[in-house]
Design a protein around this motif. Structure first.
Motif, PDB file in Angstrom:
ATOM      1  N   ALA A   1       0.645  -1.288  -0.006  1.00  0.00           N
ATOM      2  CA  ALA A   1      -0.021   0.041   0.001  1.00  0.00           C
ATOM      3  C   ALA A   1       1.094   1.270   0.031  1.00  0.00           C
ATOM      4  CB  ALA A   1      -1.042   0.025   1.238  1.00  0.00           C
ATOM      5  N   VAL A   2       1.969   1.168   0.845  1.00  0.00           N
ATOM      6  CA  VAL A   2       3.032   2.289   0.823  1.00  0.00           C
ATOM      7  C   VAL A   2       3.340   2.635  -0.645  1.00  0.00           C
ATOM      8  CG1 VAL A   2       5.089   3.389   1.500  1.00  0.00           C
ATOM      9  CG2 VAL A   2       3.452   2.056   3.129  1.00  0.00           C
ATOM     10  N   GLY A   3       3.773   1.699  -1.217  1.00  0.00           N
ATOM     11  CA  GLY A   3       4.300   1.781  -2.742  1.00  0.00           C
ATOM     12  C   GLY A   3       3.432   2.024  -3.637  1.00  0.00           C
TER      13      GLY A   3
ATOM     14  N   ALA B   1      -4.578  -0.183 -14.532  1.00  0.00           N
ATOM     15  CA  ALA B   1      -5.424  -0.669 -15.413  1.00  0.00           C
ATOM     16  C   ALA B   1      -6.793  -0.011 -15.588  1.00  0.00           C
ATOM     17  CB  ALA B   1      -5.499  -2.148 -15.404  1.00  0.00           C
ATOM     18  N   VAL B   2      -7.008   0.646 -14.338  1.00  0.00           N
ATOM     19  CA  VAL B   2      -8.304   1.290 -14.258  1.00  0.00           C
ATOM     20  C   VAL B   2      -8.360   2.817 -14.110  1.00  0.00           C
ATOM     21  CG1 VAL B   2      -9.437  -1.054 -12.930  1.00  0.00           C
ATOM     22  CG2 VAL B   2      -8.441   0.990 -11.639  1.00  0.00           C
ATOM     23  N   THR B   3      -7.240   3.365 -14.287  1.00  0.00           N
ATOM     24  CA  THR B   3      -7.054   4.623 -14.345  1.00  0.00           C
ATOM     25  C   THR B   3      -7.759   5.513 -15.505  1.00  0.00           C
ATOM     26  OG1 THR B   3      -4.753   4.611 -13.673  1.00  0.00           O
ATOM     27  CG2 THR B   3      -5.432   6.607 -14.617  1.00  0.00           C
ATOM     28  N   PRO B   4      -8.560   6.395 -15.039  1.00  0.00           N
ATOM     29  CA  PRO B   4      -9.453   6.827 -16.497  1.00  0.00           C
ATOM     30  C   PRO B   4      -8.718   7.418 -17.646  1.00  0.00           C
ATOM     31  CG  PRO B   4     -10.186   7.641 -14.189  1.00  0.00           C
ATOM     32  CD  PRO B   4      -8.972   6.863 -13.976  1.00  0.00           C
ATOM     33  N   ALA B   5      -9.232   7.282 -18.789  1.00  0.00           N
ATOM     34  CA  ALA B   5      -8.567   7.854 -20.093  1.00  0.00           C
ATOM     35  C   ALA B   5      -8.166   9.368 -19.835  1.00  0.00           C
ATOM     36  CB  ALA B   5      -9.417   7.613 -20.973  1.00  0.00           C
ATOM     37  N   ALA B   6      -9.092  10.048 -19.075  1.00  0.00           N
ATOM     38  CA  ALA B   6      -8.832  11.479 -18.786  1.00  0.00           C
ATOM     39  C   ALA B   6      -7.505  11.954 -18.037  1.00  0.00           C
ATOM     40  CB  ALA B   6      -9.677  12.289 -18.218  1.00  0.00           C
ATOM     41  N   ALA B   7      -7.133  11.078 -17.032  1.00  0.00           N
ATOM     42  CA  ALA B   7      -6.088  10.895 -16.371  1.00  0.00           C
ATOM     43  C   ALA B   7      -4.823  10.704 -17.118  1.00  0.00           C
ATOM     44  CB  ALA B   7      -6.110  10.262 -15.227  1.00  0.00           C
ATOM     45  N   LEU B   8      -4.889   9.861 -18.172  1.00  0.00           N
ATOM     46  CA  LEU B   8      -3.913   9.436 -18.774  1.00  0.00           C
ATOM     47  C   LEU B   8      -3.356  10.501 -20.064  1.00  0.00           C
ATOM     48  CD1 LEU B   8      -4.998   5.721 -19.913  1.00  0.00           C
ATOM     49  CD2 LEU B   8      -3.099   6.426 -18.176  1.00  0.00           C
TER      50      LEU B   8
ATOM     51  N   ALA C   1     -11.392   3.959  -4.774  1.00  0.00           N
ATOM     52  CA  ALA C   1     -11.576   2.672  -4.513  1.00  0.00           C
ATOM     53  C   ALA C   1     -11.175   1.637  -5.577  1.00  0.00           C
ATOM     54  CB  ALA C   1     -13.098   2.406  -3.863  1.00  0.00           C
ATOM     55  N   PRO C   2     -11.770   1.932  -6.633  1.00  0.00           N
ATOM     56  CA  PRO C   2     -11.311   1.285  -7.864  1.00  0.00           C
ATOM     57  C   PRO C   2      -9.457   1.001  -8.040  1.00  0.00           C
ATOM     58  CG  PRO C   2     -13.089   2.146  -8.278  1.00  0.00           C
ATOM     59  CD  PRO C   2     -12.692   2.910  -7.311  1.00  0.00           C
ATOM     60  N   GLU C   3      -9.088   2.090  -7.930  1.00  0.00           N
ATOM     61  CA  GLU C   3      -7.624   2.311  -8.370  1.00  0.00           C
ATOM     62  C   GLU C   3      -6.948   1.503  -6.971  1.00  0.00           C
ATOM     63  OE1 GLU C   3      -5.316   3.487 -10.128  1.00  0.00           O
ATOM     64  OE2 GLU C   3      -6.713   4.680 -11.435  1.00  0.00           O
ATOM     65  N   ILE C   4      -7.546   1.621  -5.858  1.00  0.00           N
ATOM     66  CA  ILE C   4      -6.725   1.047  -4.340  1.00  0.00           C
ATOM     67  C   ILE C   4      -6.852  -0.453  -4.849  1.00  0.00           C
ATOM     68  CG2 ILE C   4      -6.871   0.366  -1.971  1.00  0.00           C
ATOM     69  CD1 ILE C   4      -7.901   3.188  -1.742  1.00  0.00           C
ATOM     70  N   ARG C   5      -8.075  -0.986  -5.262  1.00  0.00           N
ATOM     71  CA  ARG C   5      -8.353  -2.500  -5.415  1.00  0.00           C
ATOM     72  C   ARG C   5      -7.400  -2.890  -6.496  1.00  0.00           C
ATOM     73  NH1 ARG C   5     -13.641  -1.488  -4.066  1.00  0.00           N
ATOM     74  NH2 ARG C   5     -14.505  -0.936  -6.134  1.00  0.00           N
ATOM     75  N   GLU C   6      -7.117  -2.223  -7.552  1.00  0.00           N
ATOM     76  CA  GLU C   6      -6.535  -2.684  -8.541  1.00  0.00           C
ATOM     77  C   GLU C   6      -4.917  -2.834  -8.416  1.00  0.00           C
ATOM     78  OE1 GLU C   6      -5.101  -3.970 -12.416  1.00  0.00           O
ATOM     79  OE2 GLU C   6      -6.793  -4.199 -11.388  1.00  0.00           O
ATOM     80  N   ARG C   7      -4.637  -1.606  -7.734  1.00  0.00           N
ATOM     81  CA  ARG C   7      -3.189  -1.791  -7.217  1.00  0.00           C
ATOM     82  C   ARG C   7      -2.586  -2.520  -6.346  1.00  0.00           C
ATOM     83  NH1 ARG C   7      -0.910   3.367  -9.264  1.00  0.00           N
ATOM     84  NH2 ARG C   7      -2.313   4.604 -10.364  1.00  0.00           N
ATOM     85  N   LEU C   8      -3.555  -3.045  -5.652  1.00  0.00           N
ATOM     86  CA  LEU C   8      -3.271  -3.828  -4.463  1.00  0.00           C
ATOM     87  C   LEU C   8      -3.451  -5.554  -4.875  1.00  0.00           C
ATOM     88  CD1 LEU C   8      -4.133  -2.101  -1.027  1.00  0.00           C
ATOM     89  CD2 LEU C   8      -1.924  -2.305  -2.226  1.00  0.00           C
ATOM     90  N   SER C   9      -3.984  -5.570  -6.136  1.00  0.00           N
ATOM     91  CA  SER C   9      -4.643  -6.853  -6.455  1.00  0.00           C
ATOM     92  C   SER C   9      -3.602  -7.979  -6.315  1.00  0.00           C
ATOM     93  CB  SER C   9      -5.111  -6.794  -7.896  1.00  0.00           C
ATOM     94  OG  SER C   9      -4.306  -6.731  -8.667  1.00  0.00           O
ATOM     95  N   GLY C  10      -2.338  -7.715  -6.354  1.00  0.00           N
ATOM     96  CA  GLY C  10      -1.233  -8.680  -6.349  1.00  0.00           C
ATOM     97  C   GLY C  10      -0.860  -9.144  -4.840  1.00  0.00           C
ATOM     98  N   ASN C  11      -1.772  -8.620  -3.846  1.00  0.00           N
ATOM     99  CA  ASN C  11      -1.585  -9.010  -2.572  1.00  0.00           C
ATOM    100  C   ASN C  11      -2.903  -9.862  -1.986  1.00  0.00           C
ATOM    101  OD1 ASN C  11       0.329  -6.578  -2.664  1.00  0.00           O
ATOM    102  ND2 ASN C  11       0.764  -7.604  -0.968  1.00  0.00           N
ATOM    103  N   LEU C  12      -2.589 -11.178  -1.857  1.00  0.00           N
ATOM    104  CA  LEU C  12      -4.014 -11.983  -1.284  1.00  0.00           C
ATOM    105  C   LEU C  12      -4.117 -12.112  -0.116  1.00  0.00           C
ATOM    106  CD1 LEU C  12      -3.161 -15.020  -3.557  1.00  0.00           C
ATOM    107  CD2 LEU C  12      -4.308 -13.077  -4.284  1.00  0.00           C
ATOM    108  N   CYS C  13      -5.270 -12.019   0.493  1.00  0.00           N
ATOM    109  CA  CYS C  13      -5.830 -12.075   1.903  1.00  0.00           C
ATOM    110  C   CYS C  13      -6.782 -13.229   2.055  1.00  0.00           C
ATOM    111  CB  CYS C  13      -6.429 -10.844   2.424  1.00  0.00           C
ATOM    112  SG  CYS C  13      -7.073 -10.986   4.178  1.00  0.00           S
ATOM    113  N   ARG C  14      -6.169 -14.310   2.493  1.00  0.00           N
ATOM    114  CA  ARG C  14      -6.817 -15.506   2.513  1.00  0.00           C
ATOM    115  C   ARG C  14      -8.153 -15.412   3.732  1.00  0.00           C
ATOM    116  NH1 ARG C  14      -1.810 -16.724   1.233  1.00  0.00           N
ATOM    117  NH2 ARG C  14      -1.289 -18.266  -0.180  1.00  0.00           N
TER     118      ARG C  14
ATOM    119  N   ALA D   1     -11.999  -4.029   4.352  1.00  0.00           N
ATOM    120  CA  ALA D   1     -11.423  -3.298   5.233  1.00  0.00           C
ATOM    121  C   ALA D   1     -10.094  -2.816   4.747  1.00  0.00           C
ATOM    122  CB  ALA D   1     -11.556  -3.817   6.495  1.00  0.00           C
ATOM    123  N   ILE D   2      -9.501  -3.668   4.191  1.00  0.00           N
ATOM    124  CA  ILE D   2      -8.075  -3.042   3.588  1.00  0.00           C
ATOM    125  C   ILE D   2      -8.226  -1.761   2.688  1.00  0.00           C
ATOM    126  CG2 ILE D   2      -6.086  -3.742   2.150  1.00  0.00           C
ATOM    127  CD1 ILE D   2      -6.414  -6.619   3.119  1.00  0.00           C
ATOM    128  N   VAL D   3      -9.226  -1.797   1.796  1.00  0.00           N
ATOM    129  CA  VAL D   3      -9.561  -0.744   0.735  1.00  0.00           C
ATOM    130  C   VAL D   3      -9.853   0.464   1.500  1.00  0.00           C
ATOM    131  CG1 VAL D   3     -10.768   0.114  -0.986  1.00  0.00           C
ATOM    132  CG2 VAL D   3     -10.234  -2.104  -1.044  1.00  0.00           C
TER     133      VAL D   3
END
Length: 229
Positions: free
Chosen positions: A129-131, A143-150, A161-174, A180-182
């Motif tokens: 999350a820090v990174g 992958a979910v950044t709006p085209a306007a921002a690009l 929230a969608p940005e946070i979820r996408e950027r942390l999608s490589g970290n699994l929580c079993r 709550a993480i988001v």
């Protein structure tokens, strides 16, 4: 008579270890390390830093995430000798990056939002999350950044929230503590720079739809202070 044309130096066994210097959580360490040792194993077995966890050992779960020269990385995939001179921050060192000391804002937010259960993945979630927030602040799109921002390269990306979820999608929580993480990450952003995580639509962890419990009914998310929402 047989005459060898082989240089004796070529017959010598190649070195299997080398000295490596790493600055870990603000302290410099120089160790002789086997060339096959990963950064994760060096941190855990040689330096006693057991925050980074060995989950899958294949770079697929994110439990071993650390900050390497300011960028998040899966330490189980990195050979320690390849990063001589690098700066490494593990979850044990996050507090030291906070002005005035004390827990890192993300650590406080995780506690406030109860963003963990067993805690095994939490060190990797925190470092990731820090990174992730640093990447968004530097304008790196996801992958979910709006085209306007690009259209404005280098401009900070608003960590919704969608940005946070996408950027942390490589970290699994079993344990499934993802909502709550988001919220915890969004709280940290809100505390530091307005409230960029809500999109003006309620709780940042649920896209304004509340927190769905096991019965499928929407329930209000707890207030940051732990009281009623």
């Amino acid at each position: 008579m047989v005459v060898s044309r082989t240089d004796p130096a070529e017959d010598a066994a190649p070195a299997t270890s080398s000295p490596v210097t790493l600055r870990v959580n603000g302290t410099e360490h120089t160790l002789r390390t086997d060339h096959r040792v990963t950064l994760l194993d060096l941190l855990r077995e040689r330096l006693g830093l057991t925050g980074p966890k060995k989950g899958c050992d294949h770079g697929q779960c994110g439990a071993c995430t650390v900050l390497l020269d300011g960028r998040r990385a899966n330490s189980c995939l990195l050979l320690a000798v390849a990063h001589d001179g690098a700066e490494v921050i593990t979850v044990e060192g996050l507090a030291a990056t906070t002005p005035g000391g004390g827990p890192h804002p993300l650590q406080r937010a995780f506690l406030r939002r109860d963003a963990f259960q067993c805690g095994f993945c939490t060190p990797g979630q925190l470092c990731s999350a820090v990174g992730a927030l640093a990447e968004a602040a530097a304008g790196h799109p996801s992958a979910v950044t709006p085209a306007a921002a690009l259209a404005a390269p280098g401009r900070p990306v608003r960590p919704t929230a969608p940005e946070i979820r996408e950027r942390l999608s490589g970290n699994l929580c079993r344990c499934g503590a993802y909502p709550a993480i988001v919220r915890a990450v969004a709280d940290t952003v809100a505390d530091g720079a307005g409230d960029p995580g809500t999109d003006g639509a309620g709780d940042p962890g649920t896209d304004g739809a509340g927190d769905f419990g096991a019965d499928g009914a929407a329930a209000a998310a707890p207030a940051p202070g732990g009281g009623p929402a």
